[in-house]
Write an enzyme that holds these catalytic residues in place. Structure first.
Site, PDB file in Angstrom:
ATOM      1  N   ASP A   1       0.846  -1.194   0.000  1.00  0.00           N
ATOM      2  CA  ASP A   1       0.000   0.000   0.000  1.00  0.00           C
ATOM      3  C   ASP A   1       0.886   1.250   0.000  1.00  0.00           C
ATOM      4  O   ASP A   1       1.662   1.473   0.930  1.00  0.00           O
ATOM      5  CB  ASP A   1      -0.895  -0.049   1.257  1.00  0.00           C
ATOM      6  CG  ASP A   1      -1.887   1.083   1.309  1.00  0.00           C
ATOM      7  OD1 ASP A   1      -2.093   1.753   0.278  1.00  0.00           O
ATOM      8  OD2 ASP A   1      -2.446   1.304   2.401  1.00  0.00           O
TER       9      ASP A   1
ATOM     10  N   ASP B   1      -3.547   2.429  -5.544  1.00  0.00           N
ATOM     11  CA  ASP B   1      -2.245   2.415  -4.845  1.00  0.00           C
ATOM     12  C   ASP B   1      -2.073   1.226  -3.910  1.00  0.00           C
ATOM     13  O   ASP B   1      -1.277   1.267  -2.987  1.00  0.00           O
ATOM     14  CB  ASP B   1      -2.077   3.713  -4.056  1.00  0.00           C
ATOM     15  CG  ASP B   1      -2.875   3.733  -2.772  1.00  0.00           C
ATOM     16  OD1 ASP B   1      -3.999   3.193  -2.759  1.00  0.00           O
ATOM     17  OD2 ASP B   1      -2.373   4.263  -1.778  1.00  0.00           O
ATOM     18  N   GLU B   2      -2.798   0.168  -4.163  1.00  0.00           N
ATOM     19  CA  GLU B   2      -2.841  -0.910  -3.177  1.00  0.00           C
ATOM     20  C   GLU B   2      -3.127  -2.241  -3.876  1.00  0.00           C
ATOM     21  O   GLU B   2      -3.949  -2.305  -4.776  1.00  0.00           O
ATOM     22  CB  GLU B   2      -3.990  -0.560  -2.232  1.00  0.00           C
ATOM     23  CG  GLU B   2      -4.178  -1.399  -1.046  1.00  0.00           C
ATOM     24  CD  GLU B   2      -5.451  -0.973  -0.309  1.00  0.00           C
ATOM     25  OE1 GLU B   2      -5.979  -1.807   0.400  1.00  0.00           O
ATOM     26  OE2 GLU B   2      -5.917   0.188  -0.480  1.00  0.00           O
TER      27      GLU B   2
HETATM   28 MG   LIG Z   1      -2.306   3.993   0.359  1.00  0.00          MG
END
Ligand SMILES: [Mg+2]
Length: 406
Positions: free
Chosen positions: A14, A108-109
């Site tokens: 993350d 983003d993960e």
């Molecule tokens: Mg993040």
């Protein structure tokens, strides 16, 4: 549980304060300052904030007015989705250097299945370290936090524990003791209401939940949620990684400064959003099997509607046609529209064979016009040309999409 499942086979990665970190990457003079990505307008919300801004109590999804009050000295930057998408693709490419089993959760993960890569890279922790380093060098300086565990739930909790730039490993078999001291809100499925209920029963940590057992939880919360929480609290999570593109969607949405009342304005936005989604689909070389529409009314009622696109599409005119038909099924009860969003979901590889004859000639023509726009924009920079106007009037609108080449 088998030994196979008892190894460190899942990694959750993350990015740290992603949008804010990208802004700092592109403008180093922002480093160390309280930075908020979002619009400091009366109806804006905080998209992401730097850790410096978070220390003032600012957090994602907070109304901008509250953030302005809590941190008046904050520097604001408007979101740049295109740039974040670019960095997101770099990061995803790094993930794929380590394993083909990548389940993206958001921009983003992602979860990574590393069971098959352990020997090659010298174990789970070595993979996690190398991944952090490669994200840093590939992006030019961004940090990512990583959790490594025997299942998804534990990996996800672990990645969040030591942010930013964290690396947390939960050794196999130690999930229950790892979770025990953590607050109940970290359990998936525990929202504010369930949290209140559990607290009123004297349960404040995950260890408390594990101790009271499934029967007790079932009586208080219903058997389904009770069983779910009982398993999670003991670190048991049998869910497999979903690396199918089905899990992904490509979407865009916007909150308006003033509620939209006129159908023209609404359709105008849907048209633009359709073009944006279609262009992203083509960039990702995928087609959407499902088109989803999200509408939030002036009084904050949120409605979503979806429809299957047959055949799967990456064409703006087609997405718009479907989105408009979905919008016509929404009963706003006279209220204006505060937010609109369109998503393409059920993504299929664009090179997936499409049954012959399925393609409607009009759709195919739309596709080639839009691909032409893509290629010209690629050469001349984004936004150099766009379609003049897809649909000329509401009258023509009803007879089906029309195309006008730029
Ligand atoms: Mg993040």
């Amino acid at each position: 549980m088998t030994d196979r499942q008892r190894e460190l086979s899942v990694l959750h990665a993350d990015m740290d304060a992603f949008f804010a970190a990208v802004e700092v990457l592109d403008d180093p003079s922002l480093r160390g300052l309280p930075l908020i990505v979002g619009h400091p307008s009366p109806r804006g919300v905080v998209s992401t904030s730097s850790y410096e801004a978070r220390s003032f109590g600012v957090h994602s999804a907070m109304p901008s007015v509250v953030a302005m009050r809590r941190c008046p000295q904050a520097i604001w930057r408007p979101p740049r989705q295109q740039r974040y998408g670019e960095v997101s693709r770099q990061v995803r490419e790094v993930f794929h250097r380590f394993t083909p089993e990548v389940e993206p959760i958001s921009v983003d993960e992602a979860f990574l299945g590393i069971g098959g890569s352990l020997q090659l890279f010298g174990g789970a922790v070595a993979i996690a370290r190398a991944l952090k380093k490669e994200v840093m060098t590939t992006t030019g300086g961004l940090t990512i936090s990583v959790g490594v565990a025997e299942n998804k739930f534990l990996a996800k909790v672990a990645s969040d524990l030591d942010k930013p730039d964290g690396l947390t490993v939960v050794p196999p078999g130690e999930g229950e003791s790892f979770l025990a001291p953590l607050p109940i809100r970290r359990l998936w499925g525990v929202g504010p209401r369930t949290a209140d209920l559990l607290t009123s029963l004297g349960l404040t940590t995950i260890g408390d939940v594990a101790r009271v057992g499934e029967d007790f939880l079932g009586r208080r919360l219903g058997s389904k949620l009770g069983q779910h929480l009982s398993f999670l609290s003991r670190g048991i999570d049998g869910r497999q990684l979903n690396t199918d593109r089905e899990a992904r969607s490509i979407s865009t949405e916007r909150t308006f400064t003033h509620d939209l009342k006129k159908r023209d304005q609404i359709l105008d936005y849907l048209r633009r959003a359709s073009e944006e989604v279609a262009s992203s689909l083509r960039k990702e070389k995928v087609r959407a099997r499902t088109v989803r529409l999200k509408v939030r009314s002036g009084s904050f009622r949120t409605l979503t509607r979806s429809v299957t696109s047959d055949p799967p599409t990456d064409v703006a005119t087609e997405i718009f046609r479907l989105a408009r038909s979905l919008f016509d099924r929404v009963d706003l009860a006279g209220e204006g529209v505060r937010l609109l969003g369109i998503a393409g979901a059920g993504l299929l590889g664009g090179d997936a064979p499409i049954q012959e004859g399925l393609f409607d000639e009009g759709i195919e023509r739309g596709r080639s016009v839009e691909k032409l726009i893509d290629s010209v924009n690629l050469m001349g920079g984004e936004g150099s040309i766009g379609r003049a106007r897809i649909l000329r009037s509401e009258e023509q609108d009803r007879s089906g999409p029309r195309l006008s080449a730029p």
